[in-house]
Design a protein around this motif. Structure first.
Motif, PDB file in Angstrom:
ATOM      1  N   TYR A 119      26.356  43.811  40.524  1.00 41.88           N
ATOM      2  CA  TYR A 119      27.812  43.887  40.371  1.00 41.88           C
ATOM      3  C   TYR A 119      28.221  43.644  38.920  1.00 41.88           C
ATOM      4  CZ  TYR A 119      32.753  42.924  40.953  1.00 41.88           C
ATOM      5  OH  TYR A 119      34.120  42.957  40.836  1.00 41.88           O
ATOM      6  N   ALA A 120      27.596  42.655  38.272  1.00 40.82           N
ATOM      7  CA  ALA A 120      27.960  42.340  36.890  1.00 40.82           C
ATOM      8  C   ALA A 120      27.691  43.521  35.961  1.00 40.82           C
ATOM      9  CB  ALA A 120      27.198  41.105  36.412  1.00 40.82           C
ATOM     10  N   GLU A 121      26.634  44.246  36.209  1.00 39.82           N
ATOM     11  CA  GLU A 121      26.274  45.361  35.334  1.00 39.82           C
ATOM     12  C   GLU A 121      27.055  46.634  35.628  1.00 39.82           C
ATOM     13  OE1 GLU A 121      22.051  45.892  35.532  1.00 39.82           O
ATOM     14  OE2 GLU A 121      21.667  43.794  35.042  1.00 39.82           O
ATOM     15  N   HIS A 122      27.461  46.835  36.883  1.00 41.52           N
ATOM     16  CA  HIS A 122      28.059  48.117  37.274  1.00 41.52           C
ATOM     17  C   HIS A 122      29.406  47.969  37.979  1.00 41.52           C
ATOM     18  CE1 HIS A 122      24.147  49.850  36.390  1.00 41.52           C
ATOM     19  NE2 HIS A 122      23.589  48.958  37.192  1.00 41.52           N
ATOM     20  N   HIS A 123      30.145  46.894  37.736  1.00 42.29           N
ATOM     21  CA  HIS A 123      31.354  46.648  38.521  1.00 42.29           C
ATOM     22  C   HIS A 123      32.456  47.680  38.291  1.00 42.29           C
ATOM     23  CE1 HIS A 123      32.543  44.780  34.770  1.00 42.29           C
ATOM     24  NE2 HIS A 123      33.775  44.747  35.191  1.00 42.29           N
ATOM     25  N   LEU A 124      32.462  48.364  37.170  1.00 48.73           N
ATOM     26  CA  LEU A 124      33.485  49.376  36.909  1.00 48.73           C
ATOM     27  C   LEU A 124      32.913  50.787  36.855  1.00 48.73           C
ATOM     28  CD1 LEU A 124      35.625  47.555  34.202  1.00 48.73           C
ATOM     29  CD2 LEU A 124      36.122  47.842  36.629  1.00 48.73           C
ATOM     30  N   ASP A 125      31.709  50.968  37.332  1.00 46.91           N
ATOM     31  CA  ASP A 125      31.043  52.271  37.263  1.00 46.91           C
ATOM     32  C   ASP A 125      31.477  53.120  38.451  1.00 46.91           C
ATOM     33  OD1 ASP A 125      29.420  54.390  36.777  1.00 46.91           O
ATOM     34  OD2 ASP A 125      27.543  53.355  37.232  1.00 46.91           O
ATOM     35  N   LEU A 126      32.338  54.098  38.182  1.00 53.82           N
ATOM     36  CA  LEU A 126      32.813  54.989  39.236  1.00 53.82           C
ATOM     37  C   LEU A 126      31.999  56.270  39.322  1.00 53.82           C
ATOM     38  CD1 LEU A 126      36.666  54.638  38.845  1.00 53.82           C
ATOM     39  CD2 LEU A 126      35.275  53.883  40.755  1.00 53.82           C
ATOM     40  N   GLU A 131      32.954  54.546  47.097  1.00 52.79           N
ATOM     41  CA  GLU A 131      32.285  53.870  48.209  1.00 52.79           C
ATOM     42  C   GLU A 131      31.150  52.987  47.712  1.00 52.79           C
ATOM     43  OE1 GLU A 131      32.798  57.218  48.117  1.00 52.79           O
ATOM     44  OE2 GLU A 131      34.537  57.228  49.447  1.00 52.79           O
ATOM     45  N   VAL A 132      30.399  53.475  46.732  1.00 54.05           N
ATOM     46  CA  VAL A 132      29.294  52.680  46.170  1.00 54.05           C
ATOM     47  C   VAL A 132      29.844  51.461  45.436  1.00 54.05           C
ATOM     48  CG1 VAL A 132      27.375  52.715  44.531  1.00 54.05           C
ATOM     49  CG2 VAL A 132      27.790  54.682  46.006  1.00 54.05           C
ATOM     50  N   MET A 133      30.935  51.643  44.691  1.00 55.30           N
ATOM     51  CA  MET A 133      31.540  50.525  43.983  1.00 55.30           C
ATOM     52  C   MET A 133      32.052  49.473  44.974  1.00 55.30           C
ATOM     53  SD  MET A 133      34.536  50.549  41.102  1.00 55.30           S
ATOM     54  CE  MET A 133      35.948  50.455  42.178  1.00 55.30           C
ATOM     55  N   THR A 134      32.647  49.916  46.059  1.00 55.16           N
ATOM     56  CA  THR A 134      33.136  48.986  47.081  1.00 55.16           C
ATOM     57  C   THR A 134      31.975  48.261  47.761  1.00 55.16           C
ATOM     58  OG1 THR A 134      35.012  50.443  47.450  1.00 55.16           O
ATOM     59  CG2 THR A 134      34.582  48.808  49.137  1.00 55.16           C
ATOM     60  N   ALA A 135      30.906  48.985  48.057  1.00 50.67           N
ATOM     61  CA  ALA A 135      29.732  48.366  48.670  1.00 50.67           C
ATOM     62  C   ALA A 135      29.116  47.329  47.732  1.00 50.67           C
ATOM     63  CB  ALA A 135      28.705  49.430  49.038  1.00 50.67           C
ATOM     64  N   ARG A 136      29.093  47.628  46.442  1.00 51.78           N
ATOM     65  CA  ARG A 136      28.568  46.693  45.445  1.00 51.78           C
ATOM     66  C   ARG A 136      29.425  45.421  45.414  1.00 51.78           C
ATOM     67  NH1 ARG A 136      28.143  50.201  41.128  1.00 51.78           N
ATOM     68  NH2 ARG A 136      26.039  50.699  41.747  1.00 51.78           N
ATOM     69  N   HIS A 137      30.730  45.585  45.475  1.00 52.23           N
ATOM     70  CA  HIS A 137      31.656  44.445  45.491  1.00 52.23           C
ATOM     71  C   HIS A 137      31.434  43.597  46.740  1.00 52.23           C
ATOM     72  CE1 HIS A 137      35.585  42.557  46.434  1.00 52.23           C
ATOM     73  NE2 HIS A 137      35.553  42.284  45.148  1.00 52.23           N
ATOM     74  N   ASP A 138      31.307  44.243  47.893  1.00 48.25           N
ATOM     75  CA  ASP A 138      31.100  43.508  49.142  1.00 48.25           C
ATOM     76  C   ASP A 138      29.761  42.771  49.138  1.00 48.25           C
ATOM     77  OD1 ASP A 138      33.544  44.441  49.990  1.00 48.25           O
ATOM     78  OD2 ASP A 138      32.698  46.066  51.222  1.00 48.25           O
ATOM     79  N   ALA A 139      28.727  43.388  48.577  1.00 50.16           N
ATOM     80  CA  ALA A 139      27.416  42.729  48.508  1.00 50.16           C
ATOM     81  C   ALA A 139      27.477  41.489  47.611  1.00 50.16           C
ATOM     82  CB  ALA A 139      26.363  43.714  47.989  1.00 50.16           C
ATOM     83  N   ALA A 140      28.224  41.582  46.515  1.00 52.34           N
ATOM     84  CA  ALA A 140      28.366  40.420  45.628  1.00 52.34           C
ATOM     85  C   ALA A 140      29.121  39.298  46.333  1.00 52.34           C
ATOM     86  CB  ALA A 140      29.086  40.823  44.345  1.00 52.34           C
ATOM     87  N   ARG A 141      30.153  39.646  47.081  1.00 53.73           N
ATOM     88  CA  ARG A 141      30.882  38.617  47.838  1.00 53.73           C
ATOM     89  C   ARG A 141      29.989  37.955  48.868  1.00 53.73           C
ATOM     90  NH1 ARG A 141      36.882  40.002  49.510  1.00 53.73           N
ATOM     91  NH2 ARG A 141      36.384  38.087  50.571  1.00 53.73           N
ATOM     92  N   GLU A 142      29.169  38.747  49.542  1.00 57.29           N
ATOM     93  CA  GLU A 142      28.253  38.190  50.539  1.00 57.29           C
ATOM     94  C   GLU A 142      27.185  37.320  49.886  1.00 57.29           C
ATOM     95  OE1 GLU A 142      28.392  38.184  53.895  1.00 57.29           O
ATOM     96  OE2 GLU A 142      30.353  39.108  53.568  1.00 57.29           O
ATOM     97  N   ALA A 143      26.783  37.623  48.658  1.00 49.87           N
ATOM     98  CA  ALA A 143      25.772  36.829  47.963  1.00 49.87           C
ATOM     99  C   ALA A 143      26.298  35.448  47.608  1.00 49.87           C
ATOM    100  CB  ALA A 143      25.308  37.554  46.706  1.00 49.87           C
ATOM    101  N   LEU A 144      27.602  35.322  47.487  1.00 50.03           N
ATOM    102  CA  LEU A 144      28.175  34.013  47.163  1.00 50.03           C
ATOM    103  C   LEU A 144      28.134  33.047  48.353  1.00 50.03           C
ATOM    104  CD1 LEU A 144      31.146  35.109  44.903  1.00 50.03           C
ATOM    105  CD2 LEU A 144      29.022  33.989  44.211  1.00 50.03           C
ATOM    106  N   HIS A 145      28.021  33.554  49.578  1.00 50.07           N
ATOM    107  CA  HIS A 145      27.944  32.670  50.744  1.00 50.07           C
ATOM    108  C   HIS A 145      26.664  31.834  50.739  1.00 50.07           C
ATOM    109  CE1 HIS A 145      31.643  34.013  52.593  1.00 50.07           C
ATOM    110  NE2 HIS A 145      31.266  35.278  52.438  1.00 50.07           N
ATOM    111  N   PRO A 146      25.465  32.444  50.602  1.00 51.13           N
ATOM    112  CA  PRO A 146      24.274  31.583  50.529  1.00 51.13           C
ATOM    113  C   PRO A 146      24.264  30.697  49.284  1.00 51.13           C
ATOM    114  CG  PRO A 146      23.651  33.904  50.313  1.00 51.13           C
ATOM    115  CD  PRO A 146      25.100  33.858  50.661  1.00 51.13           C
TER     116      PRO A 146
END
Length: 156
Positions: A119-126, A131-146
């Motif tokens: 996410y940090a490297e590609h957060h604004l890469d359209l 859909e890929v950008m949104t999936a990347r954002h959701d994966a980063a949010r899920e990584a913060l839970h553990p």
């Protein structure tokens, strides 16, 4: 350097060779010397201004952990800091939480660092699509839970 803008509705011109493009640029510079000079001065001023503030940003980051420049994309900055820290912890770890095995701990650290760094490297890469950008954002949010669940175990 910018080329003259075409009037609205005018078709875009495609150059057939680099020589044609450079000749057109030279011709535009000769036809518009003041605009060309102003553009060069503006570009140089922005370059100097940017370099002038780098020491300020370095001092801010040393003093408080972030700079005014980092606030522009604070989400990416935080993901980069946490992702890099967890990746380094994963590489040099000497211990693991008592309720986990070393393999489980390594997997948890991987589930945290990999999505955050992506996410940090590609957060604004359209270029790959929204859909890929949104999936990347959701994966980063899920990584913060553990990360939050194991916050007290983030030590070496």
């Amino acid at each position: 350097m910018s080329l003259p803008r075409e009037p609205k509705g005018a078709p875009h011109y495609v150059y057939s060779s680099m020589e044609e493009l450079t000749a057109d640029i030279r011709r535009w510079r000769q036809d518009h010397p003041v605009r060309y000079r102003y553009g060069r001065i503006k570009a140089r001023t922005q370059e100097v201004w940017s370099k002038r503030h780098v020491p300020l940003f370095v001092r801010q980051r040393a003093r408080r952990g972030y700079s005014e420049r980092d606030l522009w994309s604070f989400d990416a900055y935080i993901c980069g800091v946490i992702g890099n820290g967890v990746r380094d912890l994963r590489a040099i770890k000497h211990g693991y939480p008592a309720h986990m095995t070393p393999e489980e701990w390594d997997a948890v650290l991987g589930r945290i660092s990999d999505p955050l760094l992506d996410y940090a490297e590609h957060h604004l890469d359209l270029s790959e699509g929204y859909e890929v950008m949104t999936a990347r954002h959701d994966a980063a949010r899920e990584a913060l839970h553990p990360f939050a669940e194991n916050l007290g175990s983030m030590w070496d």
